[in-house]
Write a protein that holds these residues in place. Sequence first.
Motif, short mmCIF file in Angstrom:
data_model
loop_
_atom_site.label_atom_id
_atom_site.label_comp_id
_atom_site.label_asym_id
_atom_site.label_seq_id
_atom_site.Cartn_x
_atom_site.Cartn_y
_atom_site.Cartn_z
N GLY A 39 -6.61 28.38 -59.42
CA GLY A 39 -7.79 28.87 -60.12
C GLY A 39 -8.38 27.84 -61.08
O GLY A 39 -9.61 27.78 -61.27
N THR A 40 -7.52 27.05 -61.70
CA THR A 40 -8.00 26.04 -62.65
C THR A 40 -8.84 24.98 -61.94
O THR A 40 -9.94 24.63 -62.39
N THR A 41 -8.34 24.48 -60.82
CA THR A 41 -9.10 23.51 -60.03
C THR A 41 -10.39 24.15 -59.50
O THR A 41 -11.43 23.50 -59.42
N LEU A 63 -11.73 32.71 -58.32
CA LEU A 63 -10.56 33.58 -58.31
C LEU A 63 -9.32 32.73 -58.55
O LEU A 63 -9.28 31.57 -58.12
N SER A 64 -8.34 33.30 -59.21
CA SER A 64 -7.00 32.70 -59.20
C SER A 64 -6.15 33.54 -58.26
O SER A 64 -6.17 34.77 -58.33
N LEU A 65 -5.43 32.88 -57.37
CA LEU A 65 -4.51 33.58 -56.47
C LEU A 65 -3.08 33.20 -56.82
O LEU A 65 -2.22 33.01 -55.96
N TYR A 80 -18.60 32.63 -63.27
CA TYR A 80 -17.73 33.69 -63.76
C TYR A 80 -16.27 33.38 -63.44
O TYR A 80 -15.95 33.05 -62.29
N ASP A 81 -15.42 33.47 -64.46
CA ASP A 81 -13.98 33.41 -64.26
C ASP A 81 -13.53 34.81 -63.87
O ASP A 81 -13.44 35.72 -64.69
N CYS A 82 -13.29 34.95 -62.57
CA CYS A 82 -12.98 36.25 -61.96
C CYS A 82 -11.48 36.36 -61.67
O CYS A 82 -11.07 37.13 -60.80
N THR A 86 1.13 35.64 -60.42
CA THR A 86 1.03 36.68 -61.44
C THR A 86 -0.22 37.53 -61.29
O THR A 86 -0.39 38.49 -62.04
N LYS A 87 -1.10 37.17 -60.37
CA LYS A 87 -2.35 37.91 -60.23
C LYS A 87 -2.18 39.04 -59.21
O LYS A 87 -1.26 39.02 -58.39
N LEU A 88 -3.11 39.98 -59.23
CA LEU A 88 -3.05 41.16 -58.36
C LEU A 88 -2.86 40.78 -56.89
O LEU A 88 -1.96 41.24 -56.22
C1 LIG Z 1 -4.67 32.73 -64.30
C2 LIG Z 1 -5.97 32.40 -64.89
C3 LIG Z 1 -6.62 31.18 -64.65
C4 LIG Z 1 -5.93 30.03 -63.97
O1 LIG Z 1 -5.62 30.25 -62.66
P1 LIG Z 1 -4.46 29.35 -61.96
O2 LIG Z 1 -4.54 29.81 -60.54
O3 LIG Z 1 -3.17 29.73 -62.62
O4 LIG Z 1 -4.83 27.93 -62.14
C5 LIG Z 1 -7.88 30.99 -65.16
N1 LIG Z 1 -8.50 31.94 -65.89
C6 LIG Z 1 -7.91 33.11 -66.18
C7 LIG Z 1 -8.65 34.12 -66.99
C8 LIG Z 1 -6.62 33.39 -65.71
O5 LIG Z 1 -6.02 34.52 -66.04
#
Ligand SMILES: *Cc1c(COP(=O)(O)O)cnc(C)c1O
Length: 407
Positions: A83-85, A201-203, A177-179, A206-208
């Motif tokens: 998600g960060t990338t 999206l972050s996959l 948007y940070d989704c 810890t995510k859903l």
């Molecule tokens: C988890 C998260 C990220 C980062 O995602 P990664 O896949 O861990 O790099 C970014 N923004 C929010 C709000 C997050 O919860």
Amino acid sequence: MAGYRTTVLRHKRTPAVLGGAPAFSAPIYVTRPRLPNESDLFDLIRGLLRSRWLTNDGALVRALEERLRSRLGAGFCAAICNGTTALQVALRSLGIDGEVITTPFTFPATVHAITWMGLTPVFCDIDPASYNIDADAIDAAATGRSRAVLPVHVFGNPCDVNAIERVTARHGLRTVYDCAHAFGVSYRGRPITDWGDLSILSLHATKLFHTVEGGAIVGRTAALLERVALLRNFGIVNEEEVRGIGINGKLSELHAAMGLAMLPSIDDEIAQRRQLTERYLQRIDGIPGIRLQRFPVDMVRNYAYFTIEVDTDAFGLSRDQLHKALRAENIMVRKYFSPLASANHTYRDLPTADPSYLPNAHRLSTRILSLPLYGDLQLDDVDRIIDAVLALQAAASGVRRTVSTGQ
Ligand SMILES: *Cc1c(COP(=O)(O)O)cnc(C)c1O
């Protein structure tokens, strides 16, 4: 209520911080990753090994992208390694330079991605009820140097997207948007990723919905998909030409296999979390000093997180005291998001990181607490967690004397 007798007995439990036995004999974490059906996963991996196509736009990544695109009702979905990338590639694909307005009430990655791109984060305060960035604060923070806004749908709660759209149109700003928390959420009958230029999206596990590590960029236009696809693969156009400063943002076939095997059961995960959330809400109703995040009615939730706000005076314990005392019960609650992203020493000298400029975010970060929520948590676990909270409240004066939080 069924179980009333045991509930009463459990209230009389001596809290672990006062010498009683912990509520759970093994730690209950705030989340646990869902696992896919093993034979589905192993079939995909066997096919992958036979094909020897392990990464670089392989069949499994393509299949995952298409399933996610259709599931999310998006124009395109480009898989990214995390998600960060995805945030970084999204910002670069829109050609953002200068200042990016964002929220301090988020995971550090949101702000790090801005800074890592050589851009300057500008913090805005949040709305205390929704926990999301306040559109009026964006309006007030926008200057001639602002180029984009990066709001977060915090804990899967849709931002005030229409108000943000009006503000960004007025100031000529792009929106990413940070989704990361909002997989599958819809608002006013539309997928949440319909708003803004791009959503990420972050996959992460810890995510859903997850692919162990992974991410995605979701958007609408073919032109943006082309930019994103180029930038996540070093900018390689063809054997002769490399365009722009790309990065290695690819998701591997192994990660895509995990996602493909998981996707069919994601509605079960959401349904289980919904049932657990409803139990939490029932049990929390009427406990003095606990407040909840407010979600709009015209949305479809994903039940990704369950958080409470602790009002020290009304509850009898501070958030930090409750955090410590619950962890002694083996209930591994977390303080998301505390400290604020703006409190990082790299950012805290920015004028907009000053706590006096972010009163709502600062207040919330001293009160917020995430409780365990994941599909195979049991309803009885929720009952025991809330019983532990009630037992601590009943013993608050003793707990206050015993639990030192250094504050
Ligand atoms: C988890 C998260 C990220 C980062 O995602 P990664 O896949 O861990 O790099 C970014 N923004 C929010 C709000 C997050 O919860």
